[in-house]
Write an enzyme that holds these catalytic residues in place. Structure first.
Site, PDB file in Angstrom:
ATOM      1  NE  ARG A  55      25.853  56.206  73.732  1.00  0.00           N
ATOM      2  CZ  ARG A  55      26.105  55.858  72.484  1.00  0.00           C
ATOM      3  NH1 ARG A  55      27.280  56.081  71.939  1.00  0.00           N
ATOM      4  NH2 ARG A  55      25.174  55.278  71.756  1.00  0.00           N
ATOM      5  N   GLY A  56      26.348  52.735  74.807  1.00  0.00           N
ATOM      6  CA  GLY A  56      26.286  51.929  73.590  1.00  0.00           C
ATOM      7  C   GLY A  56      26.542  50.488  73.981  1.00  0.00           C
ATOM      8  CB  ALA A  57      24.706  47.362  73.335  1.00  0.00           C
ATOM      9  NE  ARG A  98      22.399  52.852  80.402  1.00  0.00           N
ATOM     10  CZ  ARG A  98      22.412  53.322  79.162  1.00  0.00           C
ATOM     11  NH1 ARG A  98      23.557  53.382  78.486  1.00  0.00           N
ATOM     12  NH2 ARG A  98      21.289  53.711  78.582  1.00  0.00           N
ATOM     13  CD  GLN A 205      21.711  58.905  73.595  1.00  0.00           C
ATOM     14  OE1 GLN A 205      20.804  59.701  73.334  1.00  0.00           O
ATOM     15  NE2 GLN A 205      21.615  57.996  74.552  1.00  0.00           N
ATOM     16  CG  ASP A 246      20.822  49.184  73.505  1.00  0.00           C
ATOM     17  OD1 ASP A 246      20.281  49.829  72.582  1.00  0.00           O
ATOM     18  OD2 ASP A 246      21.787  49.608  74.158  1.00  0.00           O
ATOM     19  CG  ASN A 256      18.388  50.795  69.019  1.00  0.00           C
ATOM     20  OD1 ASN A 256      19.487  50.508  69.464  1.00  0.00           O
ATOM     21  ND2 ASN A 256      18.193  51.809  68.188  1.00  0.00           N
ATOM     22  CE  LYS A 257      19.009  55.460  73.867  1.00  0.00           C
ATOM     23  NZ  LYS A 257      18.916  55.113  75.294  1.00  0.00           N
TER      24      LYS A 257
END
Ligand SMILES: CSC[C@H]1O[C@H](OP(=O)(O)O)[C@H](O)[C@@H]1O
Length: 355
Positions: A55-57, A98, A205, A246, A256-257
């Site tokens: 995960r993570g852009a 996603r 995270q 992201d 973002n998150k």
């Protein structure tokens, strides 16, 4: 001095030639175990992205690029269909894993371009070019992380804490990260950075991954619950905030998150600079504002079953957006591999990124 040079394990590694496989650290198992999984099919990569094993852009983009190579392996064994059409279908399939991180679609577009640029090549040669492109995307991401760190380090304070939210470290990229790359570079330059890491509900995270990365690198870190961010700022512990992103729209609004927007509002209230670190592959200039960024909604049990323990009544209603959008007006500067974008607006974005 804080800040050891030993980098955490690589997020992912392609092993072998065109018939090889993608080896990933399973991020859902951290911090208890550093377990690696091997993806040998495009379905396994899709599943790893969907379930946040990777995960993570930027990392999602790199993993998807290698997922296309795995799909190409299957396409080479089945000559019933045109190879380039199969690659296009594989890209469409990976794009459904996603919706928010634009790096996924940016990487898949680069892989599709290989098939159109090499349309007269035989499938085996095209497959080799696809692997070369995936490797290039990985290598460029690593370089981008380093450049983001160099540009951003000078913005961080020489005293006081730096807050971050979620994980924008090595685990979210193919290199040292984006927000964490800025922190690592500042520490290496001799700044006594102390990181306040928000745990980042619901999937944690921050506590599971960011704290793990910082401790691996001997960077002083204090873990806090998300609802403590305001109090920590009010006590004067925080001199700057830096997060990842992201997807960033043309006007600088950044997704973002979930929880990032709240932190940005709190930072504004306490006159603390709020920075976002992201490579140019995270910018989506086709969207004029952040209102157009698709926000992923995830399943209820991420909220009600906190990592295996029921923490809410079984049938309770939930709402689980995985991201929120911070308006450009709350962002002091965007830190990119091409330089600092400040003020945050479309004109400056296009000037710095040469778009
Ligand atoms: C370096 S961008 C990382 C970015 O991605 C995270 O989302 P997720 O863990 O759901 O993939 C989060 O928004 C981070 O800031």
């Amino acid at each position: 001095m804080a800040g050891s040079t030993t980098a955490p394990p690589r997020t992912m590694r392609w092993e072998g030639d065109i018939h090889g496989a993608l080896r990933l650290i399973d991020q859902t198992k951290l911090p208890e175990t550093e377990e690696y999984i091997e993806c040998s099919t495009v379905d396994e990569v899709w599943d790893a992205i969907k379930k946040l094993k990777v995960r993570g852009a930027p990392a999602i983009g790199v993993a998807a690029a290698y997922g296309v190579v795995l799909g190409a392996q299957t396409a080479l064994r089945d000559d019933r269909f045109r190879f380039d059409n199969r690659i296009s279908e594989i890209c469409e399939y990976l794009a459904t894993s996603r919706p928010t991180a634009v790096n996924l679609f940016w990487a898949l577009d680069r892989m599709r371009k290989v098939t159109s640029d090499c349309s007269d090549f035989p499938p085996t040669e095209m497959a080799e070019r696809l692997l070369e492109e995936a490797r290039a995307i990985e290598h460029e991401d690593r370089e981008m992380c380093a450049a983001i760190g160099r540009h951003g380090a000078e913005l961080l304070p020489t005293d006081g804490g730096v807050m971050t939210h979620c994980n924008a470290g090595g685990l979210a990229t193919a290199g040292d990260g984006t927000a964490l790359s800025v922190i690592f570079a500042a520490v290496t330059s001799g700044k006594p950075i102390h990181v306040y890491a928000n745990e980042t509900r619901p999937l944690l995270q921050g506590s599971r991954l960011t704290a793990w990365e910082l401790m691996k690198r001997d960077v002083p870190c204090t873990l806090i619950c998300d609802n403590m961010a305001g109090q920590v700022m009010k006590e004067g512990r925080i001199k700057a905030v830096v997060t990842g992103a992201d997807r960033i729209a043309a006007n600088g609004d950044a997704a973002n998150k979930i929880g990032t927007y709240s932190v940005a509002v709190l930072a504004k209230q306490h006159d603390i600079p709020f920075y976002i670190a992201a490579p140019s592959s995270t910018f989506d200039m086709s969207l004029s504002t952040g209102d157009e960024i698709p926000i992923e909604e995830r399943q209820s049990d991420e909220i009600t079953m906190g990592f295996g323990k029921r923490t809410a009544p079984e049938q309770v209603n939930t709402y689980n957006p995985a991201f929120d959008v911070t308006p450009a007006s709350l962002i002091e500067a965007l830190i990119t591999e091409k330089g600092i974008i400040r003020p945050v607006n479309e004109e400056e974005i296009r000037r710095v990124l040469e778009l």
